[in-house]
Design a protein around this motif. Structure first.
Motif, mmCIF file in Angstrom:
data_model
loop_
_atom_site.group_PDB
_atom_site.id
_atom_site.type_symbol
_atom_site.label_atom_id
_atom_site.label_comp_id
_atom_site.label_asym_id
_atom_site.label_seq_id
_atom_site.Cartn_x
_atom_site.Cartn_y
_atom_site.Cartn_z
ATOM 1 N N TYR A 43 0.773 -1.206 0.102
ATOM 2 C CA TYR A 43 0.053 -0.143 -0.105
ATOM 3 C C TYR A 43 0.781 1.241 0.128
ATOM 4 C CZ TYR A 43 -3.571 -3.309 1.288
ATOM 5 O OH TYR A 43 -4.321 -4.656 1.191
ATOM 6 N N PRO A 45 0.683 5.161 0.566
ATOM 7 C CA PRO A 45 -0.056 6.370 0.938
ATOM 8 C C PRO A 45 -0.359 7.437 -0.145
ATOM 9 C CG PRO A 45 1.628 6.295 2.273
ATOM 10 C CD PRO A 45 1.993 5.277 1.152
ATOM 11 N N ILE A 54 -2.726 11.443 5.464
ATOM 12 C CA ILE A 54 -3.214 10.394 4.494
ATOM 13 C C ILE A 54 -4.615 10.098 4.395
ATOM 14 C CG2 ILE A 54 -2.888 7.722 4.391
ATOM 15 C CD1 ILE A 54 -0.359 7.692 6.309
ATOM 16 N N ALA A 57 -4.836 5.041 0.064
ATOM 17 C CA ALA A 57 -3.768 4.315 -0.440
ATOM 18 C C ALA A 57 -3.966 3.567 -1.768
ATOM 19 C CB ALA A 57 -3.468 3.375 0.331
ATOM 20 N N LEU A 112 -10.415 5.360 4.996
ATOM 21 C CA LEU A 112 -9.290 5.560 3.719
ATOM 22 C C LEU A 112 -9.957 5.140 2.402
ATOM 23 C CD1 LEU A 112 -6.533 3.771 5.315
ATOM 24 C CD2 LEU A 112 -6.701 5.943 5.173
ATOM 25 N N GLN A 256 0.935 11.118 -4.373
ATOM 26 C CA GLN A 256 1.578 9.813 -3.545
ATOM 27 C C GLN A 256 2.993 9.942 -3.945
ATOM 28 O OE1 GLN A 256 -1.323 7.207 -5.651
ATOM 29 N NE2 GLN A 256 0.488 5.784 -5.701
ATOM 30 N N PHE A 269 1.949 -0.104 6.715
ATOM 31 C CA PHE A 269 0.859 1.084 6.666
ATOM 32 C C PHE A 269 0.169 1.020 7.952
ATOM 33 C CE2 PHE A 269 -2.791 3.243 4.887
ATOM 34 C CZ PHE A 269 -2.145 3.901 3.869
ATOM 35 N N LEU A 273 -0.379 4.877 9.833
ATOM 36 C CA LEU A 273 -1.737 5.353 10.246
ATOM 37 C C LEU A 273 -1.691 5.705 11.922
ATOM 38 C CD1 LEU A 273 -4.174 3.015 8.278
ATOM 39 C CD2 LEU A 273 -3.555 5.256 7.837
#
Ligand code: C2E
Ligand code: CA
Ligand code: CA
Ligand code: CA
Length: 279
Positions: A43, A45, A54, A57, A112, A256, A269, A273
């Protein structure tokens, strides 16, 4: 000359045989890799430029081979596309991404948007809107948090059909992005026809900022034009602070790139977060 010609032919045919054998071997290994669960989703971001947070992804597949280690998509996606294996791979990536997205939601992270690549072959040959509907139902991932990245080449050859499929996906609430924007046909006429949400400016335009005036002008134009037509604009391949500052000045929505992070496994990932939650 005749002699040389024959020699050449023999030489090329031998080369060709080796190439064909390698190809078949790779196809065979890839088929097994899918069955033996050697594929992974990484992934990368996607960052909101205004808030620096963020917001999503992009899901990018890797092949974790027990023999050769981590294999990048450039080494197997083209062959998967040619042989049709991309359909199985694409389905797996979509399911795995939605499953992971559901876990992040359940863990309490703010929602997300997860972007999944759809290859041209997959878009043309399989009923992508039925597949998406099935996988969203299976995983419980909200349609509004799923974004599909399509390339211009995948949409162009049968535009009427493409518009129908895109409308169908849209009516489910799925978001749509045009990937590698600026590298293909990029006609404004087709953009108006396709119901998409996001333009992803191709990395090749970002790479030489601030050194190539042309690329800076093209990038600024895509951002302005994209906004005029009602699209969000995301830049990919951002590696430097200067590039990010340029995009911010031009009003680009998101980016990104390695400047923030390479694509990472799900657990890494999750750490990104967590760090953001603490800010
Ligand atoms: P893409 O969709 O254009 O994905 C962006 C690529 O740019 C990714 O390479 C990403 O790692 C790389 N990238 C992002 N930021 C930077 C940066 O700042 N610098 C540099 N040098 N590179 C950056 P990756 O993961 O190797 O994927 C390559 C291509 O393989 C993708 O290009 C996409 O076309 C294809 N691909 C990857 N995963 C999938 C998949 O699940 N399905 C399909 N159909 N294609 C995939
Ligand atoms: Ca992409
Ligand atoms: Ca891209
Ligand atoms: Ca690309």
């Amino acid at each position: 000359a005749k002699q040389a010609g024959r020699g050449c032919f023999a030489y090329f045919s031998e080369e060709l045989t080796i190439a064909v054998r390698k190809r078949i071997a790779l196809e065979d290994r890839l088929r097994k890799a899918i069955e033996q669960r050697e594929l992974r989703v990484f992934y990368q971001p996607q960052i909101d430029i205004a808030s620096n947070r963020i917001i999503g992804a992009e899901a990018l597949v890797r092949w974790q081979s027990p023999v050769d280690g981590l294999i990048a998509p450039v080494n197997f996606i083209p062959i998967a596309e040619e042989t049709g294996l991309i359909i199985a791979i694409g389905e797996w990536v979509l399911r795995e991404t939605c499953r992971q997205g559901r876990l992040w939601l359940a863990a309490g992270f703010s929602p997300l948007t997860l972007a999944v690549n759809v290859s041209p072959h997959q878009f043309r040959r399989c009923d992508i809107s039925a597949l998406v509907e099935k996988i969203l139902a299976e995983t419980g991932f909200p349609a509004g948090l799923l974004e599909l990245e399509l390339t211009e080449s995948g949409l162009m050859d049968n535009q009427d059909k493409a518009v129908e499929v895109l409308n169908n996906l849209r009516s489910q609430g799925v978001r749509l992005a045009i990937d590698d924007f600026g590298t293909g046909y990029s006609s404004l006429a087709y953009l108006k026809r396709f119901p998409v949400d996001v333009l992803k400016i191709d990395k090749s335009f970002i790479d030489d900022i601030p050194h190539l005036q042309d690329d800076m002008e093209i990038t600024a134009t895509i951002i302005a034009m994209g906004h005029t037509l009602g699209f969000q604009v995301l830049a990919e391949g951002v590696e430097t602070h200067v590039q990010l500052a340029f995009l911010r000045e031009k009003g680009c929505d998101a980016y990104q790139g390695y400047f923030t992070s390479k694509p990472v496994p799900a657990d890494e990932f999750t750490e990104l977060l967590r760090a953001q939650q603490k800010e």
